[in-house]
Write a protein that holds these residues in place. Structure first.
Motif, mmCIF file in Angstrom:
data_model
loop_
_atom_site.group_PDB
_atom_site.id
_atom_site.type_symbol
_atom_site.label_atom_id
_atom_site.label_comp_id
_atom_site.label_asym_id
_atom_site.label_seq_id
_atom_site.Cartn_x
_atom_site.Cartn_y
_atom_site.Cartn_z
ATOM 1 N N UNK A 429 15.908 -9.785 45.819
ATOM 2 C CA UNK A 429 14.846 -9.253 46.666
ATOM 3 C C UNK A 429 15.452 -8.320 47.693
ATOM 4 N N UNK A 430 14.937 -7.120 47.745
ATOM 5 C CA UNK A 430 15.355 -6.065 48.673
ATOM 6 C C UNK A 430 14.232 -5.858 49.663
ATOM 7 N N UNK A 431 14.517 -5.992 50.966
ATOM 8 C CA UNK A 431 13.510 -5.799 52.011
ATOM 9 C C UNK A 431 14.048 -4.802 53.024
ATOM 10 N N UNK A 432 13.266 -3.762 53.297
ATOM 11 C CA UNK A 432 13.629 -2.791 54.318
ATOM 12 C C UNK A 432 12.331 -2.239 54.906
ATOM 13 N N UNK A 433 12.478 -1.238 55.762
ATOM 14 C CA UNK A 433 11.299 -0.606 56.352
ATOM 15 C C UNK A 433 10.815 0.519 55.455
ATOM 16 N N UNK A 434 9.486 0.726 55.469
ATOM 17 C CA UNK A 434 8.953 1.895 54.772
ATOM 18 C C UNK A 434 9.564 3.161 55.359
ATOM 19 N N UNK A 435 9.636 3.238 56.676
ATOM 20 C CA UNK A 435 10.242 4.391 57.341
ATOM 21 C C UNK A 435 11.753 4.165 57.409
ATOM 22 N N UNK A 436 12.422 4.490 56.340
ATOM 23 C CA UNK A 436 13.857 4.247 56.268
ATOM 24 C C UNK A 436 14.496 5.192 55.260
ATOM 25 N N UNK A 437 15.652 5.703 55.628
ATOM 26 C CA UNK A 437 16.401 6.550 54.696
ATOM 27 C C UNK A 437 16.911 5.739 53.514
ATOM 28 N N UNK A 438 16.885 4.392 53.612
ATOM 29 C CA UNK A 438 17.272 3.573 52.465
ATOM 30 C C UNK A 438 16.237 3.681 51.351
ATOM 31 N N UNK A 439 15.022 4.030 51.716
ATOM 32 C CA UNK A 439 13.961 4.226 50.722
ATOM 33 C C UNK A 439 13.965 5.648 50.205
ATOM 34 N N UNK A 440 14.080 6.604 51.143
ATOM 35 C CA UNK A 440 14.083 8.020 50.794
ATOM 36 C C UNK A 440 14.987 8.746 51.790
ATOM 37 N N UNK A 441 16.024 9.438 51.320
ATOM 38 C CA UNK A 441 16.956 10.108 52.245
ATOM 39 C C UNK A 441 16.284 11.095 53.184
ATOM 40 N N UNK A 442 15.135 11.649 52.785
ATOM 41 C CA UNK A 442 14.467 12.638 53.624
ATOM 42 C C UNK A 442 13.425 12.020 54.550
ATOM 43 N N UNK A 443 13.288 10.695 54.513
ATOM 44 C CA UNK A 443 12.251 10.046 55.306
ATOM 45 C C UNK A 443 12.532 10.171 56.800
ATOM 46 N N UNK A 444 11.545 10.644 57.552
ATOM 47 C CA UNK A 444 11.674 10.697 58.997
ATOM 48 C C UNK A 444 11.560 9.309 59.597
ATOM 49 N N UNK A 445 12.460 8.976 60.514
ATOM 50 C CA UNK A 445 12.447 7.676 61.184
ATOM 51 C C UNK A 445 12.527 7.932 62.676
ATOM 52 N N UNK A 446 11.545 7.462 63.412
ATOM 53 C CA UNK A 446 11.478 7.729 64.839
ATOM 54 C C UNK A 446 10.632 6.647 65.497
ATOM 55 N N UNK A 447 10.295 6.831 66.769
ATOM 56 C CA UNK A 447 9.465 5.840 67.436
ATOM 57 C C UNK A 447 8.051 5.789 66.868
ATOM 58 N N UNK A 448 7.648 6.832 66.180
ATOM 59 C CA UNK A 448 6.339 6.843 65.529
ATOM 60 C C UNK A 448 6.351 5.988 64.274
ATOM 61 N N UNK A 449 7.428 6.034 63.525
ATOM 62 C CA UNK A 449 7.622 5.229 62.323
ATOM 63 C C UNK A 449 9.014 4.603 62.387
ATOM 64 N N UNK A 450 9.160 3.487 63.099
ATOM 65 C CA UNK A 450 10.498 2.916 63.302
ATOM 66 C C UNK A 450 11.002 2.165 62.076
ATOM 67 N N UNK A 451 12.311 2.062 61.990
ATOM 68 C CA UNK A 451 12.947 1.264 60.944
ATOM 69 C C UNK A 451 13.478 -0.044 61.479
ATOM 70 N N UNK A 452 12.930 -0.520 62.596
ATOM 71 C CA UNK A 452 13.345 -1.778 63.242
ATOM 72 C C UNK A 452 12.113 -2.672 63.339
ATOM 73 N N UNK A 453 12.241 -3.934 62.929
ATOM 74 C CA UNK A 453 11.025 -4.731 62.822
ATOM 75 C C UNK A 453 11.341 -6.218 62.661
ATOM 76 N N UNK A 454 10.382 -7.054 63.064
ATOM 77 C CA UNK A 454 10.379 -8.483 62.770
ATOM 78 C C UNK A 454 9.443 -8.727 61.590
ATOM 79 N N UNK A 455 9.799 -9.698 60.753
ATOM 80 C CA UNK A 455 8.897 -10.029 59.655
ATOM 81 C C UNK A 455 9.095 -11.474 59.208
#
Length: 588
Positions: A429-455
């Motif tokens: 099982x692989x879990x990451x953020x939707x807003x993450x370069x691990x999903x797509x190298x060109x994905x923008x990650x910022x305070x609007x779409x953070x890659x930091x989260x509790x789950x």
């Protein structure tokens, strides 16, 4: 012991009836509205003032909730998550409302898992509301608008929309400037360090600044300390920088002020950033037992310039002010890898992430403590060789939508039919953020779409075509059952001392009915219900006491039981224990 188990499961799309909300302070002159529509009367009036039919229906639902006498809680939970109201005047930085007291308030989950709660406030025409807090660099923060009345995406010019700008004590200048710091196209509010704006990211006319940690000053390689300011106003917002312009709309709103300690969460089950790390890490195993476990998506090794997607060129800073022209973000690009072992062919595997802070509404329709849009997880299921993605999902998580316009769920959920080739080897099982370069190298990650989260996450497997799996005489041996409307099993007690245990996943936003029928036992079938919870950060679990406080044995006649309209207090693994004091068969 041959068993057949039939579960009748009621999934309601309307408001679920739970115990009435605990008493709350009602403003002068509003008691009659509170009595008629319940604790969320302001929102009801704001939404349906021009619709008398809907107003009548909301009043009927509230009366029904007061008349209900449910038996499924030992103690009805207090669903008033508002710690306090704003303290006026708080129109500017010098009169800012200090919310350190709210951030120090124990969170509703207990056991110190997080601190804080909701703050209630209101806007007058052209109003600003400013709040201040002293940052703790060992914590992650969740600030998000919620239940701004009427609480839907702003499609009417007369409806308020809550926007946020973030300032550090080093620069409280609200002037909008172009070509800031001499960079062509670098337009921003001089002191605002948000970068791309977080307006409407909670999908209900509200802002979302979640998974936030204090940014890093590259000159010192240290996080900023001191006081930060949340500058809130009712105005239209979007992604690109713009001046602060408060609208004339009036209304009330709430926002979250939560903190979570970085440890022990950051280190839990680590290292598991890569498949290779998880392969040699015995703590990376995630049993398919339906127990809900908590994790933090945060990679302390990621320190970078934040670049919003399609917003600015790479050279333009997106977090900074006059004192700190370029601040860095920490924690993005985390991946959690988990081994899933003990798989059985012919079973269905379910994986789902859940909101750590809870849902937008409690199941009686009143204000809830969280939102399914505050953490945006993405999940993948890999084969044993980690070469093939078997399943992948971003937003199939479940949540009851009692009215239109509520936040949609961006948690992941998928099912997988376990094959014979999957037995004896783990799936990954692989879990990451939707807003993450691990999903797509060109994905923008910022305070609007953070890659930091509790789950929260659980994994559960159960027979696709259920037949009895023995032994199931103890909690540890409990047979897993999928809680579907068409689940059918048949059961029998071999002796008066025989007990049967079944492991279920029950969702806090669902209602369940369980009953036995056609029993041949000579005594009433006795029922107990337990929940199995995560007990520590080392993979341990613990089982609660019996959650049923009122008798259900014999309720259906003929020694059969009826557990009707059960809404679990929290999502998780539940153990249904049956006994009868005599031999005999039953259907359930």
């Amino acid at each position: 012991m041959k068993h057949t188990l039939l579960f009748s499961i009621c999934l309601l799309g309307a408001l679920l009836v739970l115990p009435p909300a605990a008493a709350q302070q009602v403003p002068a002159g509003k008691q009659s509205l509170y009595d008629q529509y319940g604790p969320n009367y302001e929102e009801v009036i704001a939404k349906f003032a021009d619709d008398p039919v809907r107003l009548q229906e909301m009043a009927r639902l509230h009366r029904a909730s007061l008349q209900a006498v449910p038996f499924y809680f030992k103690n009805a939970q207090d669903d008033d998550y508002v710690v306090r109201q704003e303290m006026e005047p708080n129109d500017y930085f010098d009169t800012a409302d200090n919310i350190n007291d709210v951030l120090a308030n124990p969170g509703w989950r207990g056991d110190g898992e997080f601190m804080g709660g909701l703050i209630g406030a209101s806007f007058t025409a052209g109003d600003y509301d400013v709040y201040t807090f002293t940052v703790d660099t060992t914590k992650m923060y969740y600030f998000a608008g919620t239940h701004s009345f009427p609480g839907t995406v702003n499609t009417d010019d007369n409806e308020p929309s809550v926007s946020l700008r973030l300032f550090h004590e080093s620069d409280l200048d609200t002037t909008f400037v172009t070509d800031f710091n001499g960079l062509d196209g670098n337009d921003q509010i001089r002191g605002d360090i948000l970068g791309e704006r977080t307006d409407h990211r909670a999908n209900s006319g509200d802002f979302r600044l979640t998974g936030w940690v204090s940014p890093i000053d590259p000159a010192t390689n240290a996080q900023l300390t001191g006081n930060f300011y949340l500058f809130l106003f009712n105005g239209e917002g979007g992604g690109a920088p713009a001046p602060i312009i408060a609208g004339d709309e009036t209304g009330t709103y709430h926002f979250s002020a939560y903190t979570v300690d970085m440890e022990p969460w950051v280190s839990k089950y680590e290292p598991n950033q890569t498949f290779q790390e998880a392969l040699t890490n015995p703590m990376s195993m995630l049993p398919p037992d339906a127990v809900v476990r908590t994790f933090m998506g945060f990679n302390p090794d990621t320190i970078k310039i934040v670049k919003p997607q399609d917003s600015y060129s790479d050279i333009i800073p997106t977090q900074g002010n006059m004192a700190y022209p370029q601040l860095l973000a920490q924690g993005d690009e985390d991946v959690d890898h988990f081994q899933i072992n003990g798989l059985k062919a012919g079973h269905t595997l379910v994986v789902e992430t859940l909101p750590f802070f809870g849902y937008y509404r409690d199941t009686d329709g009143s204000i809830g403590p969280g939102n399914t849009r505050w953490s945006d997880t993405r999940c993948r299921l890999y084969d044993a060789d980690y070469t093939t993605i078997l399943e992948e999902d971003d937003d199939a998580g479940r949540e009851v939508q009692s009215t239109s316009g509520q936040p949609n769920n961006i948690h992941c959920r998928f099912t997988y039919d376990i094959q014979e080739a999957d037995e004896g080897a783990p799936l990954w099982l692989w879990v990451s953020a939707w807003a993450s370069a691990t999903r797509s190298p060109s994905q923008g990650v910022d305070n609007r779409d953070p890659g930091r989260f509790m789950y929260d996450v659980y994994v559960h497997q159960y027979p696709s075509e259920p037949t009895e799996i023995e032994p199931n005489n103890t909690v540890a041996e409990a047979m897993s059952v999928g809680t579907r409307a068409d689940t059918v099993l048949t059961g029998a007690f071999d002796s008066a001392s025989d007990t049967d245990h079944y492991r279920l996943f029950l969702h806090a936003q669902r209602m369940y009915t369980m009953f036995s029928t056609n029993s041949t036992v000579s005594d009433n079938i006795q029922v107990e219900l337990f929940r199995e919870d995560e007990s520590d950060n080392m993979g341990g679990t613990e089982v609660t006491m019996n959650l049923l406080t009122d008798p259900v044995a014999g309720n259906a006649g003929n020694n059969d039981f009826l557990l009707a309209s059960y809404v679990p207090p929290i999502s998780g693994a539940y153990i249904l224990k049956l006994s009868a004091g005599s031999a005999g068969s039953y259907q359930l």
